[in-house]
Design an enzyme around this catalytic site. Structure first.
Site, PDB file in Angstrom:
ATOM      1  N   ALA A 185       0.858  -1.189   0.000  1.00 49.75           N
ATOM      2  CA  ALA A 185       0.000   0.000   0.000  1.00 49.75           C
ATOM      3  C   ALA A 185       0.897   1.242   0.000  1.00 49.75           C
ATOM      4  CB  ALA A 185      -0.931   0.016   1.203  1.00 49.75           C
ATOM      5  N   PHE A 186       0.331   2.371  -0.424  1.00 53.31           N
ATOM      6  CA  PHE A 186       1.178   3.560  -0.626  1.00 53.31           C
ATOM      7  C   PHE A 186       1.805   4.069   0.662  1.00 53.31           C
ATOM      8  CE2 PHE A 186      -0.421   7.643   0.931  1.00 53.31           C
ATOM      9  CZ  PHE A 186      -1.647   7.286   1.452  1.00 53.31           C
ATOM     10  N   LYS A 187       1.276   3.656   1.807  1.00 52.86           N
ATOM     11  CA  LYS A 187       1.815   4.171   3.068  1.00 52.86           C
ATOM     12  C   LYS A 187       3.288   3.795   3.259  1.00 52.86           C
ATOM     13  CE  LYS A 187      -2.524   4.926   5.367  1.00 52.86           C
ATOM     14  NZ  LYS A 187      -3.445   4.526   4.270  1.00 52.86           N
ATOM     15  N   ASP A 188       3.731   2.733   2.584  1.00 53.75           N
ATOM     16  CA  ASP A 188       5.153   2.378   2.638  1.00 53.75           C
ATOM     17  C   ASP A 188       6.040   3.508   2.112  1.00 53.75           C
ATOM     18  OD1 ASP A 188       4.715  -0.235   3.607  1.00 53.75           O
ATOM     19  OD2 ASP A 188       4.452  -1.015   1.584  1.00 53.75           O
ATOM     20  N   MET A 214       6.376   5.714   5.153  1.00 48.04           N
ATOM     21  CA  MET A 214       6.724   5.050   6.410  1.00 48.04           C
ATOM     22  C   MET A 214       8.133   4.460   6.360  1.00 48.04           C
ATOM     23  SD  MET A 214       4.616   4.994   9.023  1.00 48.04           S
ATOM     24  CE  MET A 214       2.923   4.447   8.879  1.00 48.04           C
TER      25      MET A 214
END
Ligand SMILES: *Cc1c(COP(=O)(O)O)cnc(C)c1O
Length: 477
Positions: free
Chosen positions: A115-118, A121
């Site tokens: 997911a794009f949160k990587d 993060m």
């Protein structure tokens, strides 16, 4: 570069001070005092850097404008350690895929948790390790997750020195794949706490623990939620990378648009920052699901927070929000950076009345014209239709959030303006809905083969903040 609070607190801080902090002391969100400006010559230079040296060096260029308290060589090393082909799967890191003329998908979901949160993060993990090491300090991250945020945080922090993660999640309510992603991590500094309750219970526990200031100080409790400026800043980079890819054939000085599947307004707020820096963006299209807090605002000027009972559980669950925690940043800019008004709206009126109305405000009426913002909404039926259509016509499988984006993007296409839809997750994370739409399961990247069968490392617990505190206390040396 100094940072200010949207609610006008007098103190100005530098990057590494706000890195480990959440909210500003007055409850506001941090923003840079000014947005660094990128002119055409700089865009040309960055285009060449992305093409010749890669995404990590582009990230270094962007981040350097916002971080002046980490030596350049160290910051460059951090970027190069973060954005590697080994971690993100391709040398472009965020490759652009054409769908039809003028319409592209930008892949932001090939990192460790799909997911794009990587994208943000993974950088945060390396920045935390660097800064904590420099200070000789430790941090215990306490969070609540219903899926993507928790796993992105755990994969970013696993094995990092000086950091532990205590992640609460509602027992049995994440998808089996999401559960397996988190619970199969065996790293000693990662602690999964499955709470007997719903997501709100997890959030209440995090709030209760954070409000115990003695405990918070004693056990060095911190967060990694989406209001963290460093996360937003990291996301600015892929707007530039998307622009360079979409305008490769005709570099000057076209504008492009982005459509962003939105929940807490973190992703699209990074687009706003890129636009304020001078990236030629025509429109920023905010796509919501049935939880249409943001679409309602951009259509009507009314921002109306929902109660938990009025927050729908949808098939694009990472956008199931009752309020948009980064929205204050944009409203602050929209109101000409009037901190007194932002403080009144977000610090007083919203808590008291649950809504505010800017429809009579000239600033609101210029939101589209001056800031490029428009919006739209997508439902479960729209998602199924879009997933099916995209698969049949383009042989491309997209996830449910990206489908919301694509549906809304088509409603805002302008002649001659390329449109990029940000792909925020891979379909395997939401397999049940893909199967409903296509009658078949999405492909699974080889490294996730069989993860549901791996041993699980998780502590079950009743929804009780005192028990979570006791658990933390017994696992912090
Ligand atoms: C978090 C998330 C979103 C929403 O992003 P915001 O920054 O909260 O607006 C959309 N799609 C997916 C898959 C997500 O994980």
């Amino acid at each position: 570069m100094k940072y200010l609070s949207t609610r006008g607190h007098a103190e100005r801080k530098r990057f590494c001070e706000i890195l480990l902090e959440g909210l500003a002391p007055d409850g506001g969100l941090y923003l840079p005092e000014t947005y660094p400006q990128v002119d055409a010559a700089m865009l040309d230079k960055w285009r060449a850097i992305y093409r010749d040296s890669g995404y990590a060096d582009l990230a270094f260029e962007v981040l350097s404008l916002y971080i002046d308290d980490i030596p350049a060589a160290d910051l460059k090393a951090i970027c190069r350690k973060t954005y590697t082909e080994a971690v993100f799967g391709t040398s472009e890191i965020v490759p652009l895929r054409p769908l039809e003329p003028g319409l592209y998908l930008e892949a932001l979901s090939n990192g460790p948790t799909l997911a794009f949160k990587d994208m943000a993060m993974q950088l945060l993990g390396n920045l935390f390790e660097y800064e904590l090491g420099r200070r000789g300090e430790e941090l215990n991250i306490l969070g609540a997750t219903s899926g993507d945020t928790g796993s992105a945080a755990e994969y970013a922090m696993r094995g990092k020195k000086g950091v532990r993660v205590f992640m609460t999640s509602p027992q049995g309510r994440m998808s089996p794949f999401q559960q397996a992603q988190m619970f199969s991590l065996q790293d000693e500094n990662i602690h999964n706490i499955a709470v007997d309750g719903v997501f709100d219970d997890c959030q209440d526990i995090v709030k209760a623990v954070s409000n115990d200031l003695d405990f918070k100080r004693r056990y060095k409790i911190g967060t990694v939620n989406s209001i963290n400026w460093a996360r937003l800043m990291a996301q600015v980079v892929y707007y530039f990378a998307g622009y360079f890819q979409a305008t490769k054939a005709s570099p000057h000085p076209r504008k492009i648009s982005f459509t962003v599947p939105s929940g807490n307004f973190g992703n699209v707020c990074a687009g706003h920052v890129a636009r304020m820096m001078g990236l030629p963006i025509a429109q920023l299209v905010v796509a919501t699901n049935e939880n249409d807090v943001l679409d309602e605002f951009f259509r009507t000027g009314v921002y109306r927070v929902r109660a938990s009972a009025d927050t729908h559980e949808t098939s694009s669950p990472s956008m199931d929000i009752s309020k948009a925690s980064n929205f204050e940043r944009f409203v602050f800019d929209l109101l000409g950076r009037d901190a007194a008004r932002a403080a009144e709206l977000f610090g007083a009126r919203l808590p008291a009345q649950g809504r505010f109305d800017l429809s009579g405000d000239a600033a609101f009426r210029s939101a589209a014209q001056h800031y490029g913002f428009v919006s739209g909404k997508s439902t479960h039926a729209d998602r199924l239709r879009t997933i099916r259509d995209t698969y049949q016509r383009f042989d491309t499988m997209i996830d449910t959030h990206t489908a919301d984006g694509l549906k809304v993007a088509r409603e805002h296409m302008q002649a001659g303006v390329p449109m990029i839809v940000l792909e925020t997750a891979l379909p395997i994370k939401f397999a049940a809905t893909i199967e409903e739409a296509l009658g078949r399961l999405p492909p699974r990247p080889a490294r996730f083969e069989g993860i549901e069968a791996l041993p699980k490392r998780v502590q079950l617990m009743p929804a009780d903040a005192a028990l979570v505190k006791a658990y933390i206390a017994s696992h912090v040396r």
